[in-house]
Structures are given as C-alpha cells and as structure tokens.
Design an enzyme around this catalytic site. Structure first.
Site, short mmCIF file in Angstrom:
data_model
loop_
_atom_site.label_atom_id
_atom_site.label_comp_id
_atom_site.label_asym_id
_atom_site.label_seq_id
_atom_site.Cartn_x
_atom_site.Cartn_y
_atom_site.Cartn_z
N ASP A 1 -0.54 16.07 -2.74
CA ASP A 1 -0.77 15.09 -3.81
C ASP A 1 0.34 15.23 -4.85
O ASP A 1 0.74 16.33 -5.21
CB ASP A 1 -2.14 15.35 -4.45
CG ASP A 1 -2.60 14.19 -5.31
OD1 ASP A 1 -3.57 13.52 -4.93
OD2 ASP A 1 -1.97 13.95 -6.37
N HIS B 1 -9.25 14.01 -0.44
CA HIS B 1 -8.59 15.06 -1.22
C HIS B 1 -9.10 16.41 -0.74
O HIS B 1 -10.32 16.60 -0.61
CB HIS B 1 -8.97 14.96 -2.71
CG HIS B 1 -8.50 13.73 -3.41
ND1 HIS B 1 -7.41 13.73 -4.27
CD2 HIS B 1 -8.97 12.47 -3.42
CE1 HIS B 1 -7.25 12.52 -4.77
NE2 HIS B 1 -8.18 11.73 -4.27
N ASN C 1 -12.89 9.51 -3.17
CA ASN C 1 -13.24 8.53 -4.18
C ASN C 1 -13.30 7.15 -3.52
O ASN C 1 -12.43 6.82 -2.71
CB ASN C 1 -12.21 8.53 -5.31
CG ASN C 1 -12.14 9.87 -6.02
OD1 ASN C 1 -13.15 10.53 -6.22
ND2 ASN C 1 -10.94 10.30 -6.38
N HIS D 1 -6.28 3.02 0.08
CA HIS D 1 -6.08 3.38 1.48
C HIS D 1 -6.90 4.65 1.63
O HIS D 1 -6.63 5.65 0.94
CB HIS D 1 -4.58 3.63 1.75
CG HIS D 1 -4.24 4.02 3.16
ND1 HIS D 1 -3.25 3.38 3.88
CD2 HIS D 1 -4.72 5.00 3.96
CE1 HIS D 1 -3.14 3.94 5.08
NE2 HIS D 1 -4.01 4.93 5.15
N HIS E 1 -4.41 1.43 8.24
CA HIS E 1 -4.94 1.10 6.91
C HIS E 1 -6.43 0.78 6.96
O HIS E 1 -6.86 -0.17 7.60
CB HIS E 1 -4.18 -0.09 6.33
CG HIS E 1 -4.58 -0.40 4.92
ND1 HIS E 1 -4.04 0.26 3.83
CD2 HIS E 1 -5.48 -1.27 4.43
CE1 HIS E 1 -4.59 -0.21 2.73
NE2 HIS E 1 -5.47 -1.14 3.06
N CYS F 1 0.42 3.48 3.05
CA CYS F 1 1.03 2.92 4.27
C CYS F 1 2.54 3.17 4.23
O CYS F 1 3.15 3.47 5.27
CB CYS F 1 0.75 1.43 4.38
SG CYS F 1 -0.90 1.04 4.98
N GLY G 1 -13.85 6.03 -8.79
CA GLY G 1 -12.61 6.68 -9.23
C GLY G 1 -11.44 6.51 -8.28
O GLY G 1 -10.44 7.23 -8.39
N CYS H 1 0.86 -1.19 0.00
CA CYS H 1 0.00 0.00 0.00
C CYS H 1 0.90 1.24 0.00
O CYS H 1 1.68 1.45 0.93
CB CYS H 1 -0.92 0.01 1.22
SG CYS H 1 -1.79 1.58 1.42
N HIS I 1 -8.58 7.99 1.78
CA HIS I 1 -7.98 9.33 1.77
C HIS I 1 -9.00 10.36 1.36
O HIS I 1 -9.93 10.10 0.60
CB HIS I 1 -6.75 9.39 0.85
CG HIS I 1 -7.01 8.93 -0.55
ND1 HIS I 1 -7.08 7.60 -0.88
CD2 HIS I 1 -7.21 9.62 -1.69
CE1 HIS I 1 -7.30 7.49 -2.18
NE2 HIS I 1 -7.40 8.71 -2.70
P1 DGP Z 1 -7.64 8.45 -5.85
O1 DGP Z 1 -7.94 8.40 -7.32
O2 DGP Z 1 -8.73 9.17 -5.08
O3 DGP Z 1 -7.31 7.09 -5.31
O4 DGP Z 1 -6.37 9.38 -5.73
C1 DGP Z 1 -5.09 8.96 -5.42
C2 DGP Z 1 -4.21 10.17 -5.41
O5 DGP Z 1 -2.98 9.79 -4.82
C3 DGP Z 1 -3.88 10.74 -6.78
O6 DGP Z 1 -4.40 12.07 -6.87
C4 DGP Z 1 -2.36 10.76 -6.85
C5 DGP Z 1 -1.94 10.52 -5.43
N1 DGP Z 1 -0.74 9.72 -5.30
C6 DGP Z 1 -0.53 8.48 -5.81
N2 DGP Z 1 0.69 8.02 -5.49
C7 DGP Z 1 1.26 8.98 -4.72
C8 DGP Z 1 2.52 9.10 -4.08
O7 DGP Z 1 3.39 8.21 -4.12
N3 DGP Z 1 2.76 10.26 -3.39
C9 DGP Z 1 1.83 11.26 -3.30
N4 DGP Z 1 2.17 12.34 -2.62
N5 DGP Z 1 0.62 11.18 -3.91
C10 DGP Z 1 0.35 10.06 -4.60
#
Ligand code: DGP
Length: 117
Positions: free
Chosen positions: A31, A106, A91, A102, A47, A8, A97, A5, A104
């Site tokens: 992000d 936004h 999401n 994990h 998690h 994580c 989407g 993950c 989260h």
């Molecule tokens: P979602 O589609 O809601 O699962 O969005 C996942 C978000 O996580 C996406 O906007 C990009 C972000 N993301 C993915 N990998 C990483 C990472 O390694 N570091 C950071 N800071 N953000 C990440």
C-alpha cells in the site's frame, strides 16, 4: 481492465508498485499509504468493483486470496499467531470507506503502535 481504475493500471504495469506476489489471477503489492509496518493489498487481476458485486462464480478466487493472505503476511514480516498476527480488511462502498473501486483486501500487521488503526 476498467478505464481510469488505478488498480487495473497497477495490474497492467502502467503504474509501478512494490510487488509482493503475482499469479495468473491475483496481484499483491504494498500500500502506498501504509497504516502498519506491514501493509499490502491483494487484488484480483480482473476488475471487480467491490465485494458488493461478487457472486458464486468468484468463490474460488476469493477463497484463494484469503488462504494466501496468511502466507504472504508471514513472508512480509508479520510475526506468527498468536503473539503476532495480522488484520484483513475489505472496505466496500462509500459508507464502508472504499476509495479505490477495484476489489482489494488490505493485509496489515507488524509491531504496534501502527500509524493508524
Ligand atoms: P480503500 O480505502 O480500501 O479503497 O483503500 C485504498 C488503498 O489503496 C489506500 O490504502 C491507498 C492505496 N492506494 C491508492 N492508490 C495507490 C497507488 O497508486 N499505489 C499503491 N501501491 N497503493 C495505492
């Protein structure tokens, strides 16, 4: 901690992130692929795959995340309501989407136009 993950690993410090906030239960970080001038993610350190798995035992944690979001949004440069503001999105699942499984939140904001959304 769940194997493989990404979030994580970020919580554990194994993958670097630009930290916005941290306490015992919650981490917020920018992000990697921002949609807006301000775009950070808030995650529970423990998690939980998605909102589909939350129950009454998570009410306090989710309440804390949501009540913390406006404060962090202002801290990170969102302008005050009502001229400014921010968007909060969670999401959930493939059709919702969700890419990273994990839970989260936004938090996006800042002057328009945004890159997306
Ligand atoms: P979602 O589609 O809601 O699962 O969005 C996942 C978000 O996580 C996406 O906007 C990009 C972000 N993301 C993915 N990998 C990483 C990472 O390694 N570091 C950071 N800071 N953000 C990440």
């Amino acid at each position: 901690m769940s194997d493989n993950c990404i979030f994580c690993k970020i919580v554990a410090g194994a993958i670097p992130s630009r930290k916005v906030y941290e306490d015992e239960d919650i981490l917020a970080f920018h992000d990697v692929n921002p949609w807006a001038p301000v775009h950070f993610l808030m995650v529970p350190k423990r998690h939980i795959p998605s909102m589909a798995q939350v129950g009454p035992e998570h009410a306090a944690l989710l309440g804390r995340m949501l009540t913390l979001a406006p404060q962090l949004a202002l801290q990170e440069g969102c302008r005050p309501y009502p001229e400014g503001g921010f968007r909060i999105v969670t999401n959930t699942g493939a059709e919702g989407g969700q890419e990273v499984h994990h839970l989260h939140v936004h938090v996006m904001g800042g002057p328009r136009p945004w890159a997306r959304g």
